[in-house]
Design an enzyme around this catalytic site. Structure first.
Site, PDB file in Angstrom:
ATOM      1  N   PRO A  59       0.855  -1.200   0.000  1.00  0.00           N
ATOM      2  CA  PRO A  59       0.000   0.000   0.000  1.00  0.00           C
ATOM      3  C   PRO A  59       0.885   1.242   0.000  1.00  0.00           C
ATOM      4  O   PRO A  59       1.886   1.290   0.714  1.00  0.00           O
ATOM      5  CB  PRO A  59      -0.770  -0.122   1.318  1.00  0.00           C
ATOM      6  CG  PRO A  59       0.140  -0.889   2.215  1.00  0.00           C
ATOM      7  CD  PRO A  59       0.930  -1.826   1.324  1.00  0.00           C
ATOM      8  N   MET A  60       0.546   2.227  -0.812  1.00  0.00           N
ATOM      9  CA  MET A  60       1.305   3.479  -0.848  1.00  0.00           C
ATOM     10  C   MET A  60       0.316   4.627  -0.921  1.00  0.00           C
ATOM     11  O   MET A  60      -0.263   4.899  -1.982  1.00  0.00           O
ATOM     12  CB  MET A  60       2.268   3.501  -2.043  1.00  0.00           C
ATOM     13  CG  MET A  60       3.360   2.453  -1.971  1.00  0.00           C
ATOM     14  SD  MET A  60       4.461   2.495  -3.406  1.00  0.00           S
ATOM     15  CE  MET A  60       5.223   4.096  -3.210  1.00  0.00           C
ATOM     16  N   CYS A 118       2.677   3.088   9.195  1.00  0.00           N
ATOM     17  CA  CYS A 118       2.683   4.408   8.552  1.00  0.00           C
ATOM     18  C   CYS A 118       3.492   5.403   9.376  1.00  0.00           C
ATOM     19  O   CYS A 118       3.242   5.585  10.568  1.00  0.00           O
ATOM     20  CB  CYS A 118       1.256   4.915   8.376  1.00  0.00           C
ATOM     21  SG  CYS A 118       1.185   6.544   7.579  1.00  0.00           S
ATOM     22  N   LYS A 174       0.913  -5.207   9.192  1.00  0.00           N
ATOM     23  CA  LYS A 174       2.176  -4.666   8.688  1.00  0.00           C
ATOM     24  C   LYS A 174       2.770  -3.753   9.748  1.00  0.00           C
ATOM     25  O   LYS A 174       2.066  -2.907  10.318  1.00  0.00           O
ATOM     26  CB  LYS A 174       1.975  -3.890   7.386  1.00  0.00           C
ATOM     27  CG  LYS A 174       3.303  -3.435   6.772  1.00  0.00           C
ATOM     28  CD  LYS A 174       3.133  -2.656   5.492  1.00  0.00           C
ATOM     29  CE  LYS A 174       4.517  -2.298   4.930  1.00  0.00           C
ATOM     30  NZ  LYS A 174       4.431  -1.363   3.782  1.00  0.00           N
ATOM     31  N   GLU A 215      13.021  -1.114   0.237  1.00  0.00           N
ATOM     32  CA  GLU A 215      14.225  -0.878  -0.567  1.00  0.00           C
ATOM     33  C   GLU A 215      14.532  -2.028  -1.531  1.00  0.00           C
ATOM     34  O   GLU A 215      15.694  -2.325  -1.816  1.00  0.00           O
ATOM     35  CB  GLU A 215      15.406  -0.618   0.370  1.00  0.00           C
ATOM     36  CG  GLU A 215      16.376   0.447  -0.079  1.00  0.00           C
ATOM     37  CD  GLU A 215      15.750   1.815  -0.334  1.00  0.00           C
ATOM     38  OE1 GLU A 215      16.255   2.499  -1.257  1.00  0.00           O
ATOM     39  OE2 GLU A 215      14.785   2.218   0.340  1.00  0.00           O
ATOM     40  N   GLY A 257       7.080  -2.195  -3.214  1.00  0.00           N
ATOM     41  CA  GLY A 257       6.390  -0.919  -3.229  1.00  0.00           C
ATOM     42  C   GLY A 257       6.892  -0.044  -4.350  1.00  0.00           C
ATOM     43  O   GLY A 257       6.563  -0.245  -5.514  1.00  0.00           O
TER      44      GLY A 257
END
Length: 331
Positions: free
Chosen positions: A10-11, A101, A142, A206, A228
């Site tokens: 999710p972004m 987040c 997460k 990353e 991501g």
């Protein structure tokens, strides 16, 4: 033989329904997690869930058939449980909980990574959600390595699992580290070692290339990965990793070339045109094109051509001309 899970992250503000639709068409992904749905003090109506996760109306899957798991963010166990139950009623593939987040506004309102200072609360939240949804609906979570540091990383992971999380995604940075390289994959490995082998742990952070993915697997001891920004920059990344695994197993494999990516970008522009206000459409398309520059030199040249275009129709014409140019026969 079952495939190693590769999840799409999710972004917030980028990887929404429209981009999930495009990226899952590229292939290689096992499941998506939606951008977070903020839960405060009320039971949200179905229309809110359907607005953020339109895939709920089509079996909780993208048009390419990839499952999408909605993600909830909040700190009230009872309210989160009530909303999770509603998601289950709407046919959600599962329920994911956000404890990662790093956004300041989210953390100020007791959401996301700030809760990693309170392992007991994490356990109560997961337990409440697990009790609220049917046994056949998976509950996952997460997390990051921590808030200010990673001193409670293993405590938090164990609390989430004790509460009933059936899968754990770990982003290899703390909240204060944000998205600055590196991601500490070895720290994910320590969490993997501290949890029962029966609980899947997914490494995140990353992973830009197949080589990054292989090093992440080695350092984290996690086969499953969540992609991501790397997947946004290279829509063929999941498929390329599948190709590597298939070659290692003497199987077939393929990747995604620039003409295919450009076709996905055109498809994305079409979908955005149906769901986004005209004044924002060009910006959304250029936002993805900006990421694509990292992997595709052709995207850099195209971005330079269109970066000042604000009219979505003019932008689409430029994309079509770019595709027509690469499709011309050689003289």
């Amino acid at each position: 033989m079952s495939l190693t899970p590769i999840l799409l992250a999710p972004m917030e503000g980028l990887l929404d329904h429209d981009l999930r639709d495009a990226l899952t068409r590229a292939g290689g992904l096992s499941r998506c997690v939606s951008e977070f749905i903020r839960i405060t003090d009320q039971l949200l109506p179905p229309r809110v869930f359907l607005r953020i996760v339109p895939e709920l109306a089509q079996g909780s899957r993208t048009a390419a058939g990839v499952p999408v798991r909605p993600q909830l963010l909040g700190s009230d166990p009872v309210c989160l449980a009530d909303n999770a139950a509603r998601l289950a009623e709407l046919g959600a593939e599962g329920v994911d909980l956000n404890f990662g987040c790093p956004a300041k506004i989210v953390n100020r309102h007791r959401g996301g990574a700030i809760l990693l200072d309170e392992p007991e609360l994490l356990q109560r939240i997961v337990q409440a959600v697990r009790d609220a949804v049917p046994a056949g609906v998976p509950v996952s979570a997460k997390m990051r390595l921590g808030n200010l540091d990673d001193a409670l990383a293993i405590d938090c992971a164990q609390a989430l699992v004790a509460g009933g999380a059936q899968e754990l995604v770990v982003h290899g940075r703390t909240k204060v580290q944000g998205y600055r390289p590196p991601a500490w994959w070895d720290a994910i490995g320590r969490i993997r070692q501290a949890l029962p082998a029966t609980v899947p742990v997914v490494a995140n952070g990353e992973i830009w290339t197949v080589e990054d993915a292989l090093r992440c697997r080695a350092e984290s001891a996690c086969d499953a990965l969540m992609l991501g920004r790397g997947m946004v920059a290279d829509p063929g990344l999941a498929l390329a990793l599948r190709a590597h695994d298939a070659v290692a197993a003497d199987g077939p494999g393929c990747t995604v070339d620039w003409p295919t990516v450009l076709g996905l970008l055109l498809h994305y522009a079409d979908v955005v045109a149906t769901r986004v206000a005209p004044r924002h459409q060009a910006g959304r398309v250029k936002q993805w094109l900006h990421y694509l520059r990292r992997r595709h030199p052709q995207a850099q040249a195209l971005y330079e051509q269109v970066r000042t275009i604000a009219d979505p129709r003019q932008l689409r014409t430029s994309l079509e001309l770019a595709k027509a140019h690469i499709c011309l026969p050689l003289a």
